[in-house]
Design an enzyme around this catalytic site. Structure first.
Site, mmCIF file in Angstrom:
data_model
loop_
_atom_site.group_PDB
_atom_site.id
_atom_site.type_symbol
_atom_site.label_atom_id
_atom_site.label_comp_id
_atom_site.label_asym_id
_atom_site.label_seq_id
_atom_site.Cartn_x
_atom_site.Cartn_y
_atom_site.Cartn_z
ATOM 1 N N PRO A 17 3.494 -6.656 8.160
ATOM 2 C CA PRO A 17 3.769 -6.984 6.755
ATOM 3 C C PRO A 17 2.502 -6.857 5.900
ATOM 4 O O PRO A 17 1.397 -7.048 6.409
ATOM 5 C CB PRO A 17 4.233 -8.447 6.796
ATOM 6 C CG PRO A 17 4.179 -8.888 8.202
ATOM 7 C CD PRO A 17 3.631 -7.793 9.056
ATOM 8 N N ASP A 18 2.681 -6.513 4.627
ATOM 9 C CA ASP A 18 1.520 -6.490 3.728
ATOM 10 C C ASP A 18 1.281 -7.910 3.227
ATOM 11 O O ASP A 18 1.854 -8.862 3.739
ATOM 12 C CB ASP A 18 1.728 -5.479 2.590
ATOM 13 C CG ASP A 18 2.866 -5.859 1.670
ATOM 14 O OD1 ASP A 18 3.443 -6.944 1.851
ATOM 15 O OD2 ASP A 18 3.189 -5.072 0.764
ATOM 16 N N PHE A 19 0.437 -8.049 2.222
ATOM 17 C CA PHE A 19 0.163 -9.377 1.694
ATOM 18 C C PHE A 19 1.206 -9.828 0.688
ATOM 19 O O PHE A 19 1.630 -10.965 0.685
ATOM 20 C CB PHE A 19 -1.187 -9.367 0.977
ATOM 21 C CG PHE A 19 -2.335 -9.753 1.865
ATOM 22 C CD1 PHE A 19 -2.122 -10.151 3.167
ATOM 23 C CD2 PHE A 19 -3.627 -9.731 1.385
ATOM 24 C CE1 PHE A 19 -3.170 -10.510 3.978
ATOM 25 C CE2 PHE A 19 -4.688 -10.093 2.179
ATOM 26 C CZ PHE A 19 -4.462 -10.484 3.485
ATOM 27 N N ARG A 20 1.577 -8.883 -0.196
ATOM 28 C CA ARG A 20 2.221 -9.365 -1.415
ATOM 29 C C ARG A 20 3.681 -9.013 -1.602
ATOM 30 O O ARG A 20 4.305 -9.507 -2.534
ATOM 31 C CB ARG A 20 1.431 -8.835 -2.630
ATOM 32 C CG ARG A 20 0.176 -9.640 -2.867
ATOM 33 C CD ARG A 20 -0.744 -8.925 -3.815
ATOM 34 N NE ARG A 20 -2.053 -8.755 -3.213
ATOM 35 C CZ ARG A 20 -3.042 -9.641 -3.298
ATOM 36 N NH1 ARG A 20 -2.876 -10.723 -3.989
ATOM 37 N NH2 ARG A 20 -4.189 -9.419 -2.704
ATOM 38 N N ASN A 70 -7.485 -1.948 5.466
ATOM 39 C CA ASN A 70 -6.728 -2.503 6.587
ATOM 40 C C ASN A 70 -7.630 -2.855 7.756
ATOM 41 O O ASN A 70 -8.685 -2.248 7.974
ATOM 42 C CB ASN A 70 -5.649 -1.518 7.039
ATOM 43 C CG ASN A 70 -4.560 -1.396 5.994
ATOM 44 O OD1 ASN A 70 -4.526 -2.178 5.051
ATOM 45 N ND2 ASN A 70 -3.688 -0.424 6.150
ATOM 46 N N ASP A 85 -6.063 -3.336 10.840
ATOM 47 C CA ASP A 85 -5.185 -3.195 12.000
ATOM 48 C C ASP A 85 -5.618 -2.094 12.966
ATOM 49 O O ASP A 85 -5.056 -1.936 14.043
ATOM 50 C CB ASP A 85 -3.730 -2.963 11.547
ATOM 51 C CG ASP A 85 -3.586 -1.785 10.580
ATOM 52 O OD1 ASP A 85 -4.362 -0.811 10.703
ATOM 53 O OD2 ASP A 85 -2.702 -1.830 9.719
ATOM 54 N N HIS A 127 -12.994 -3.546 4.905
ATOM 55 C CA HIS A 127 -12.858 -4.978 5.181
ATOM 56 C C HIS A 127 -13.041 -5.287 6.662
ATOM 57 O O HIS A 127 -12.517 -6.268 7.181
ATOM 58 C CB HIS A 127 -11.519 -5.495 4.657
ATOM 59 C CG HIS A 127 -11.435 -5.464 3.154
ATOM 60 N ND1 HIS A 127 -10.273 -5.665 2.458
ATOM 61 C CD2 HIS A 127 -12.388 -5.251 2.216
ATOM 62 C CE1 HIS A 127 -10.520 -5.591 1.155
ATOM 63 N NE2 HIS A 127 -11.800 -5.326 0.990
ATOM 64 N N ASP A 135 4.952 0.253 -6.350
ATOM 65 C CA ASP A 135 4.882 -0.032 -7.782
ATOM 66 C C ASP A 135 3.546 0.425 -8.357
ATOM 67 O O ASP A 135 2.599 0.686 -7.626
ATOM 68 C CB ASP A 135 5.120 -1.523 -8.055
ATOM 69 C CG ASP A 135 4.602 -2.398 -6.926
ATOM 70 O OD1 ASP A 135 5.306 -3.313 -6.503
ATOM 71 O OD2 ASP A 135 3.482 -2.121 -6.456
HETATM 72 P P1 CNA Z 1 -1.315 -5.925 -0.676
HETATM 73 O O1 CNA Z 1 -1.966 -6.709 -1.736
HETATM 74 O O2 CNA Z 1 -0.338 -6.615 0.188
HETATM 75 O O3 CNA Z 1 -0.580 -4.696 -1.369
HETATM 76 C C1 CNA Z 1 0.217 -3.790 -0.649
HETATM 77 C C2 CNA Z 1 0.801 -2.774 -1.619
HETATM 78 O O4 CNA Z 1 1.511 -1.825 -0.871
HETATM 79 C C3 CNA Z 1 1.769 -3.397 -2.624
HETATM 80 O O5 CNA Z 1 1.550 -2.836 -3.895
HETATM 81 C C4 CNA Z 1 3.149 -2.992 -2.073
HETATM 82 O O6 CNA Z 1 4.111 -2.811 -3.086
HETATM 83 C C5 CNA Z 1 2.821 -1.665 -1.411
HETATM 84 N N1 CNA Z 1 3.710 -1.356 -0.306
HETATM 85 C C6 CNA Z 1 3.982 -2.086 0.789
HETATM 86 N N2 CNA Z 1 4.826 -1.441 1.603
HETATM 87 C C7 CNA Z 1 5.109 -0.266 0.998
HETATM 88 C C8 CNA Z 1 5.930 0.844 1.323
HETATM 89 N N3 CNA Z 1 6.630 0.887 2.455
HETATM 90 N N4 CNA Z 1 6.007 1.878 0.472
HETATM 91 C C9 CNA Z 1 5.289 1.858 -0.679
HETATM 92 N N5 CNA Z 1 4.486 0.842 -1.046
HETATM 93 C C10 CNA Z 1 4.400 -0.201 -0.219
HETATM 94 O O7 CNA Z 1 -2.380 -5.246 0.280
HETATM 95 P P2 CNA Z 1 -3.774 -4.578 -0.082
HETATM 96 O O8 CNA Z 1 -4.101 -3.701 1.039
HETATM 97 O O9 CNA Z 1 -3.811 -4.015 -1.435
HETATM 98 O O10 CNA Z 1 -4.715 -5.856 -0.096
HETATM 99 C C11 CNA Z 1 -5.886 -5.817 0.546
HETATM 100 C C12 CNA Z 1 -5.949 -6.770 1.732
HETATM 101 C C13 CNA Z 1 -4.726 -6.789 2.554
HETATM 102 C C14 CNA Z 1 -6.982 -6.307 2.668
HETATM 103 O O11 CNA Z 1 -8.073 -7.124 2.586
HETATM 104 C C15 CNA Z 1 -6.406 -6.332 4.075
HETATM 105 O O12 CNA Z 1 -7.289 -6.883 4.977
HETATM 106 C C16 CNA Z 1 -5.181 -7.124 3.950
HETATM 107 N N6 CNA Z 1 -4.087 -6.820 4.877
HETATM 108 C C17 CNA Z 1 -4.207 -5.872 5.836
HETATM 109 C C18 CNA Z 1 -3.159 -5.600 6.666
HETATM 110 C C19 CNA Z 1 -3.330 -4.545 7.711
HETATM 111 O O13 CNA Z 1 -4.425 -4.345 8.187
HETATM 112 N N7 CNA Z 1 -2.256 -3.843 8.055
HETATM 113 C C20 CNA Z 1 -1.961 -6.279 6.522
HETATM 114 C C21 CNA Z 1 -1.852 -7.240 5.519
HETATM 115 C C22 CNA Z 1 -2.929 -7.500 4.713
#
Ligand code: CNA
Length: 440
Positions: free
Chosen positions: A138-141, A212, A214, A231, A329
């Site tokens: 999952p993402d953050f937001r 990321n 991961d 990061h 978005d």
């Molecule tokens: P965020 O703030 O969660 O933003 C993610 C963005 O991606 C949002 O705008 C979503 O709408 C968009 N999104 C998610 N899934 C999809 C999809 N399938 N298709 C299109 N758009 C999509 O995450 P950011 O990366 O901007 O924030 C930075 C943080 C998140 C970093 O410091 C990471 O360490 C941290 N993070 C990392 C992971 C990982 O390593 N996979 C997971 C969650 C958070």
């Protein structure tokens, strides 16, 4: 006292770090308004392990972040820039970018044509959590599914505290339980990662900057020298206090067993070298000062562009350089009413957009083969994502019960298409349903 001195000394023996710290721009803004309310004079962590943080503690935490952000933005301001943006770097020259009418431009066809013409050879990719959601992380937001939405069980005072170094210092458990899920090995790279790997394979990738942690970029074969993990990562671990290195595998074993790895030097808690808010970014991050001015295309994928200083990187390419946003978005500068000339966005599911782009480029089958080869070379990972498992089963012709099916792209992540099926640029431009307006 002696401990502090030692940790300083230790620190100089570690790989060089830079004085730019990671910040949540959201926090900084919150902090600005909270700062005026705060009356305390001493700064410091006020986290309460396992419990809710007091308001004043929260304010102080936010103040700490705010101070770091001010430092970062002051550093940014010191750099000459004629763009008038809050860019982190670059001696950018030339006229202020022209604003164009506020029509979201879908540029898949345009960008693909330019790549095919050999006009774009130094591509910088900027990515975030959205590139890994198709791998099951999952993402953050994203509302309802994002990590921040699932943090209640950790009983932390506010979501970003999970990456707050002072909070970690008091109670590492919330981060460790998150780390258990994020440790490389639990998930597999998806089509988007392999698309970026293909950019590298075609000699077009100047550098990938990822937020990321991961490890999926490395896992899909993007070479280390083409990758900036801004990061940090789980590849190494060290004491969060004195920075003494600690064997990463041992740290992983301890965290996976639910115990807390401690520093053999000062007994403080060891953490994987993931960059927390208020911590220094890795030295490699500073390659951006040479990379971004060199870029001839910036691809921004799956990020909310909310974390500084990373978010401002997107403003540091030369004004005439095209920027393509692939995200659910509009974010960052793409939220503005008027987009700059050369800004394109394709809103919607990232895997689908990337597959469309790959098809226009005629790379789709090659990417499928790359994924297929990688999957079959690798010993299956314990706990590999359900989606990847399903993909593998479908490839083998095993029917997946409907209840266990995961969403794949409408173009079919797994169904290899022949090159002849791949549409040309003009066709695919009109397939971009989420972005209205001309493809320019
Ligand atoms: P965020 O703030 O969660 O933003 C993610 C963005 O991606 C949002 O705008 C979503 O709408 C968009 N999104 C998610 N899934 C999809 C999809 N399938 N298709 C299109 N758009 C999509 O995450 P950011 O990366 O901007 O924030 C930075 C943080 C998140 C970093 O410091 C990471 O360490 C941290 N993070 C990392 C992971 C990982 O390593 N996979 C997971 C969650 C958070």
């Amino acid at each position: 006292m002696s401990k502090a001195k030692s940790s300083k000394d230790k620190r100089t023996t570690q790989p060089a770090v830079v004085r730019v710290t990671r910040n949540s721009s959201t926090h900084s803004r919150q902090a600005d308004s909270l700062q005026s309310q705060a009356s305390g004079t001493s700064l410091g962590p006020q986290a309460h392990p396992g419990g809710r943080q007091s308001d004043s503690g929260l304010v102080q935490d936010l103040r700490l972040m705010s101070v770091s952000e001010l430092k970062a933005s002051a550093a940014r301001r010191r750099r000459p820039s004629k763009t008038g943006s809050s860019g982190t770097a670059g001696s950018l020259s030339g006229p202020r970018p022209q604003a164009s009418p506020s029509i979201p431009k879908s540029g898949l066809g345009t960008i693909a044509r330019l790549i095919k013409l050999g006009r774009l050879k130094n591509i910088v990719v900027v990515a975030g959590a959205g590139i890994s959601t198709a791998s099951g992380i999952p993402d953050f937001r994203t509302p309802g599914t994002g990590l921040y939405a699932n943090l209640e069980k950790y009983n932390i005072p506010y979501p970003e505290a999970i990456f707050n170094i002072d909070y970690f210092s008091n109670d590492p458990r919330p981060f460790f339980s998150l780390a258990k899920e994020l440790y490389p090995g639990n998930h597999q790279p998806n089509y988007v990662h392999y698309f970026i790997r293909m950019l590298h394979q075609k000699g077009l990738l100047l550098r990938m900057y990822t937020q990321n942690i991961d490890g999926l970029e490395r896992m899909c074969g993007i070479p280390e020298d083409q990758l900036v993990e801004a990061h940090g990562s789980f590849e190494t671990a060290s004491c969060h206090l004195c920075y003494t290195l600690y064997p990463a595998e041992e740290a992983k074993r301890a965290i996976m067993c639910g115990s807390v790895p401690t520093c053999s030097f000062c007994q403080a808690t060891v953490k994987p070298n993931v960059v927390f808010f208020g911590e220094d970014l890795p030295e490699k991050y500073f390659q951006h000062t040479t990379d971004f001015p060199k870029a001839d295309l910036l691809m921004i994928m799956g990020t909310s562009l909310k974390i500084e200083p990373f978010a401002s990187l997107v403003n540091t390419v030369r004004p005439a350089v095209p920027r393509l946003l692939l995200n659910r978005d509009a974010v960052g500068p793409f939220e503005r009413k008027t987009l700059r000339r050369g800004d394109y966005m394709e809103l919607g599911d990232l895997s689908e957009s990337v597959q469309r782009l790959a098809q226009i480029l005629g790379w789709h089958q090659e990417i499928e083969e790359l994924m297929w080869g990688h999957e079959n070379q690798c010993v299956p990972q314990l706990g590999s994502s359900a989606m990847e498992e399903q993909a593998a089963q479908e490839r083998r012709g095993v029917e997946v019960p409907p209840g266990r099916q995961h969403k794949t792209s409408s173009l079919g992540t797994t169904g290899a298409r022949s090159g002849s099926e791949e549409s040309d640029a003009s066709e695919t431009d009109s397939m971009s349903t989420e972005s209205s307006g001309p493809s320019n």
